[in-house]
Enzyme design. Structure first.
Site, mmCIF file in Angstrom:
data_model
loop_
_atom_site.group_PDB
_atom_site.id
_atom_site.type_symbol
_atom_site.label_atom_id
_atom_site.label_comp_id
_atom_site.label_asym_id
_atom_site.label_seq_id
_atom_site.Cartn_x
_atom_site.Cartn_y
_atom_site.Cartn_z
ATOM 1 N N ALA A 42 -40.085 8.159 64.601
ATOM 2 C CA ALA A 42 -40.325 9.326 65.460
ATOM 3 C C ALA A 42 -40.569 10.544 64.586
ATOM 4 C CB ALA A 42 -39.110 9.576 66.349
ATOM 5 N N LYS A 45 -20.476 19.627 53.524
ATOM 6 C CA LYS A 45 -20.338 18.557 52.513
ATOM 7 C C LYS A 45 -18.900 18.447 52.011
ATOM 8 C CE LYS A 45 -25.143 19.265 51.134
ATOM 9 N NZ LYS A 45 -26.018 20.104 50.296
HETATM 10 N N1 HSE Z 1 -30.103 22.526 51.656
HETATM 11 C C1 HSE Z 1 -29.410 21.533 50.929
HETATM 12 C C2 HSE Z 1 -29.224 22.003 49.492
HETATM 13 C C3 HSE Z 1 -30.204 20.241 50.959
HETATM 14 O O1 HSE Z 1 -29.908 22.946 49.093
HETATM 15 O O2 HSE Z 1 -28.394 21.464 48.787
HETATM 16 C C4 HSE Z 1 -29.430 19.060 50.518
HETATM 17 O O3 HSE Z 1 -28.321 18.811 51.314
#
Ligand code: HSE
Length: 438
Positions: free
Chosen positions: A43, A205
């Protein structure tokens, strides 16, 4: 044996990298997985857009639900990002018995507890190596390689865009808007780049890393989050003069008597000789300290098309290898099975003890520094170094920079409040925490 049929949601930077990698390394991937892996249904938001990969043999649609509902597919790769409709799509894939591979850190950090509960009930795997630190196999390293250790702390540069901006703006004297535009063009930045600059992406994260390292439920709302937007070129220069580099870090470690963890994302002064202080550009690096192994460091590209696709394909291979195993015997997706969660508390940032860099604008008059040091002394905060810089032309305030010894955050908050209330201090005090990660 027939190839495993995979559905792909999102054919952008990482999606096209995944298609290219699966095609280019198809022999190695088939050998390692024990079966071929074929993307047969995908998609994309705009079907007529030029792509960085061939879509030969792939049925294209602009309706992601059509892919998720395709009964021929065994695995769904979710690369559309964001919370909704990604959450709905992933839950629907799981509930129809499909395995899921995702690079979506916001989804896992904020809805992972719900998603893994569904996955456990259906006996399917949800794999998310690409959600943290792009191409660095940090999740597999902690979950598998370090599984014999009690993890003491981890700290990392986990947002490539923020690190790229800090490096280029401050060390190459480039303009903020220009560097951000380059990060967007290279496919590093989030759809909303304030997530990169204000630390939200790093907090997603860190939430995931903390869960894996400490066996706690995903708790995004408990992360203390600060971005890089208040850091000035002057802060970088003053820090260098004092022997430090400024890096935007995600840190989690035990604090207090041991039954408490603090999760925090903020700019940090690191001694300039340390390895993490020298991780530049879009590169990411995560240090993990375990009681048996000591300090370990994982370094690599944290964003971009094929580095992130490398992690997506690794998860696809793992999922295919696991087809022959009962779900309960697989390496668990987080560091726990849901019936064996750690009850260790996530504490507020006030529990953290670090040294501090403080920058303030002070009236250039006798007694002003004495007032500041008296307040710090009253809170038991001792000073390691003081710099007083030249005032800007016509200015009656001078920049004063102090480096303190370690103190509890809650005490420092009170001291800063009293310093900011002094008539001789103009505006807010800039505070950057100092860490010595060895
Ligand atoms: N925007 C994120 C970064 C992408 O710059 O690390 C990877 O997760």
């Amino acid at each position: 044996m027939n190839s495993v049929k995979v559905g792909l949601l999102g054919l952008g930077t990482v999606g096209s990298g995944t298609v290219n990698l699966l095609t280019r390394n198809s022999d190695e991937i088939t050998r390692r997985a024990g079966r071929g892996i074929s993307i047969v249904h995908a998609a994309a938001r705009h079907l007529d857009r030029a792509r960085n990969c061939s879509t030969e043999g792939i049925t294209l649609t602009n309706d992601p639900f059509e892919v998720v509902d395709n009964p021929e597919l065994e695995v769904i790769v979710e690369l559309i990002g964001g919370e909704e409709p990604a959450r709905e799509l992933v839950l629907r894939a799981i509930d129809s018995g499909k395995h899921v591979v995702t690079a979506n850190k916001a989804l896992i950090a904020k809805h992972g507890n719900e998603i893994f509960e569904h996955a456990r009930e259906r006996g399917v795997t949800v794999a998310f190596e690409a959600a943290v630190a792009g191409g660095i196999p940090i999740i597999k390293a902690i979950r598998e390689g370090l599984t014999g250790n009690r993890i003491e702390w981890l700290a990392g540069i986990i947002n490539g865009t923020a690190n790229f901006i800090l490096t280029e703006m401050f060390y190459e004297q480039r303009d903020f808007a220009e560097v951000l535009a380059e990060a967007q063009r290279l496919g590093y930045a989030e759809a909303d780049p304030t997530f990169d600059i204000e630390g939200v992406d790093a907090a997603h994260k860190l939430t995931i890393l903390a869960s894996i390292a400490f066996g706690i439920p995903l708790q995004f709302d408990k992360v203390h989050v600060e971005g890089i937007s208040h850091i000035t070129r002057d802060d970088v220069e003053y820090a260098e003069e004092l022997g430090y580099r400024i890096k935007h870090l995600g840190i989690c470690r035990h604090h207090g008597s041991g039954n408490g963890i603090v999760l925090r994302v903020h700019p940090t002064l690191l001694p300039s000789r340390q390895l993490l202080a020298n991780v530049n550009g879009v590169m990411n690096a995560v240090m993990v300290s375990g009681d048996a192994v000591g300090s370990t460091l994982y370094y690599g590209p944290g964003a971009g098309s094929e580095p992130t696709a490398s992690a997506v394909v690794a998860d696809l291979v793992d999922v295919v290898r696991e087809f022959n195993l009962e779900p309960e015997n697989r390496v668990p997706y987080l560091a726990f099975q849901s019936h064996a969660l750690s009850d260790e508390t996530v504490l507020a940032i006030g529990a953290v003890e670090t040294a501090y860099y403080l920058r303030m604008q002070a009236l250039d008059e006798p007694g002003v520094l004495a007032d500041v040091t008296r307040i710090l002394g009253n809170f038991g905060i001792s000073i390691e170094a003081i710099l007083q810089k030249q005032p800007a032309p016509e200015a009656d305030h001078v920049p004063v920079i102090l480096l303190t010894h370690r103190v509890k955050e809650s005490q420092m908050n009170q001291a800063i409040e009293q310093i900011e209330a002094l008539g001789s201090i103009q505006g807010r005090v800039t505070r950057i925490r100092v860490e010595n990660l060895e």
